[in-house]
Design an enzyme around this catalytic site. Structure first.
Site, PDB file in Angstrom:
ATOM      1  N   GLU A 322      -7.950  62.182  13.345  1.00  0.00           N
ATOM      2  CA  GLU A 322      -7.922  61.899  14.785  1.00  0.00           C
ATOM      3  C   GLU A 322      -7.132  62.985  15.524  1.00  0.00           C
ATOM      4  O   GLU A 322      -7.591  63.537  16.517  1.00  0.00           O
ATOM      5  CB  GLU A 322      -7.286  60.535  15.007  1.00  0.00           C
ATOM      6  CG  GLU A 322      -7.153  60.131  16.463  1.00  0.00           C
ATOM      7  CD  GLU A 322      -6.374  58.846  16.632  1.00  0.00           C
ATOM      8  OE1 GLU A 322      -6.497  58.240  17.708  1.00  0.00           O
ATOM      9  OE2 GLU A 322      -5.627  58.447  15.705  1.00  0.00           O
ATOM     10  N   HIS A 323      -5.932  63.268  15.049  1.00  0.00           N
ATOM     11  CA  HIS A 323      -5.071  64.297  15.635  1.00  0.00           C
ATOM     12  C   HIS A 323      -4.766  65.356  14.582  1.00  0.00           C
ATOM     13  O   HIS A 323      -4.386  65.015  13.459  1.00  0.00           O
ATOM     14  CB  HIS A 323      -3.740  63.710  16.108  1.00  0.00           C
ATOM     15  CG  HIS A 323      -3.868  62.532  17.017  1.00  0.00           C
ATOM     16  ND1 HIS A 323      -3.676  61.234  16.588  1.00  0.00           N
ATOM     17  CD2 HIS A 323      -4.164  62.459  18.334  1.00  0.00           C
ATOM     18  CE1 HIS A 323      -3.843  60.412  17.614  1.00  0.00           C
ATOM     19  NE2 HIS A 323      -4.145  61.121  18.677  1.00  0.00           N
TER      20      HIS A 323
END
Length: 424
Positions: A322-323
């Protein structure tokens, strides 16, 4: 506190956290069926059972009076922060292309694409262990920029039947007035199918827990959904020049979200891995949500020592996080090696919370490896596109023979005759 393991073990652990138990899926289907069958009565029953709130007493739809009281409860400093975040999000999303287009060919045939905003969308904002006014802005502002006419927001009430004032103010600042006190699978079902008090929507967007995610999966097809978002996750690629305390703080910023959150450091420097592990242990002591973060790190956190930054990039791409933070000496030189990531943060000052709150891109991002094929929530999430074809006589005659040949090759004589008739 930060397990030192290899990349294969990280992938095994991360995949395991996303396996939904059949009992949860069955319960979600049961709730959705009840809402379809009983409407508002089922929403109220499950809210009482699961959230401990009697909506007949607490009220189902938020009133203007509640929003007014929320403004009075929010400090000027917080209101200013919300407005700066809102404006940054709006500015970023206005840059995203969303125009219709048309082209005329040499034979006069006109082809094009018409982009229109969705008419009505439902936004889900999680509650539970924390309140997320930032998620209101990160979903509602892109929808407004896209031109969506009607936005319904659903979020679970607190035990006393209220919603956090800052969340209500964030909704008002984003131009959302239709706010419902409901959460979980019953909220998703109400938005998808409608009840006596909720009009159905065209699309549901926003993050939630496993019940919300599975409910979105179940109603897909009745409505569109943005993505199947799971627990938060971060991968930090760092070299030996990175500050261990900064890396540790960024890992903890995600670990504190949820016991299922994943936080992984990938580095070619074994000394940094040890130092970050020590910093994580030290910083945990002062973290209010240390119990949640500790469980997350023990089960889904890791420090992985690799042979070099190329190997680090390979592992990160296979995780599709996601990040992704590139906390290395020359982050821009490594950007081209990133293939799969929801959001990419370059350099030591691009700390992940910058994206969570203020930078501008939406923090609603693909998780669980789905960055391989999903994109972040954006203006495009709230648009639909129609193809346009306008053929004149000359263009038709030029194409007719080819169409008939292809149609008859597929055994579709009716298609061929529809063209043939126009040639007579």
């Amino acid at each position: 506190m930060l397990p030192l393991i290899d990349g294969k073990e990280v992938k095994r652990r991360w995949s395991g956290r996303l396996l939904a138990r059949e009992g949860v899926a069955a319960r979600v289907r049961e709730i959705i069926a009840a809402v379809k069958r009983e409407g508002q009565a089922a929403v109220e029953r499950y809210t009482l059972e699961l959230d401990g709130v009697d909506l007949k007493e607490a009220g189902f739809r938020v009133t203007r009076e509640e929003i007014g009281a929320a403004y009075r409860a929010v400090s000027p400093d917080l209101l200013e922060a919300l407005r700066i975040a809102r404006d940054n999000i709006a500015t970023y999303h206005r840059r995203q292309p969303r125009g219709s287009w048309m082209e005329t060919a040499a034979d006069g045939t006109i082809l094009g694409q018409i982009c229109r905003p969705l008419g009505r969308v439902g936004l889900y904002v999680p509650g539970g262990t924390a309140a997320y006014p930032s998620s209101v802005l990160m979903t509602a502002v892109p929808a407004r920029v896209a031109g969506v006419r009607e936005i319904a927001l659903a979020t679970p009430p607190r035990r006393d039947g209220t919603l956090p004032p800052l969340l209500l103010v964030a909704a008002a600042e984003a131009g959302v007035e239709e706010i419902y006190k409901m959460g979980g699978a019953q909220a998703v079902a109400a938005l998808a199918y409608g009840t006596e008090k909720v009009a159905p929507v065209d699309k549901i967007a926003g993050p939630g827990n496993i019940y919300v995610t599975l409910a979105k999966k179940e109603v897909y097809g009745q409505v569109d959904i943005d993505m199947l978002a799971g627990p938060s996750e971060i991968v930090v690629i760092a070299d030996g020049k990175a500050r261990p305390d900064w890396v540790a703080a960024d890992l903890l910023s995600q670990a504190e979200h949820d016991a299922l959150a994943g936080a992984v450091l990938i580095t070619p420097d074994a000394g940094l891995a040890r130092a970050v592990g020590e910093e994580v242990t030290r910083q945990l002591e002062a973290l209010p949500r240390r119990e949640i973060a500790s469980r997350s790190l023990a089960d889904y956190g890791a420090a992985v020592v690799v042979t070099g930054l190329d190997a680090a990039m390979d592992l990160a791409n296979s995780l599709a996080p996601e990040h992704l933070e590139l906390y290395v000496s020359e982050p821009w030189s490594w950007l081209g090696r990133v293939e799969n990531a929801g959001a990419i943060f370059l350099g030591p000052y691009s700390s992940e919370p910058l994206g969570d709150y203020l930078a501008g891109p939406s923090h609603v991002l693909p998780t669980g490896g789905t960055a391989r094929f999903y994109s972040p929530l954006s203006v495009d999430t709230f648009l639909k596109k129609s193809s346009l074809i306008a053929c004149n006589r000359a263009g038709f005659r030029a194409a007719a023979g080819y169409i008939q040949a292809l149609a008859r090759a597929e055994g579709l004589e009716g298609h061929a005759r529809a063209i043939e008739l126009r040639e007579e």
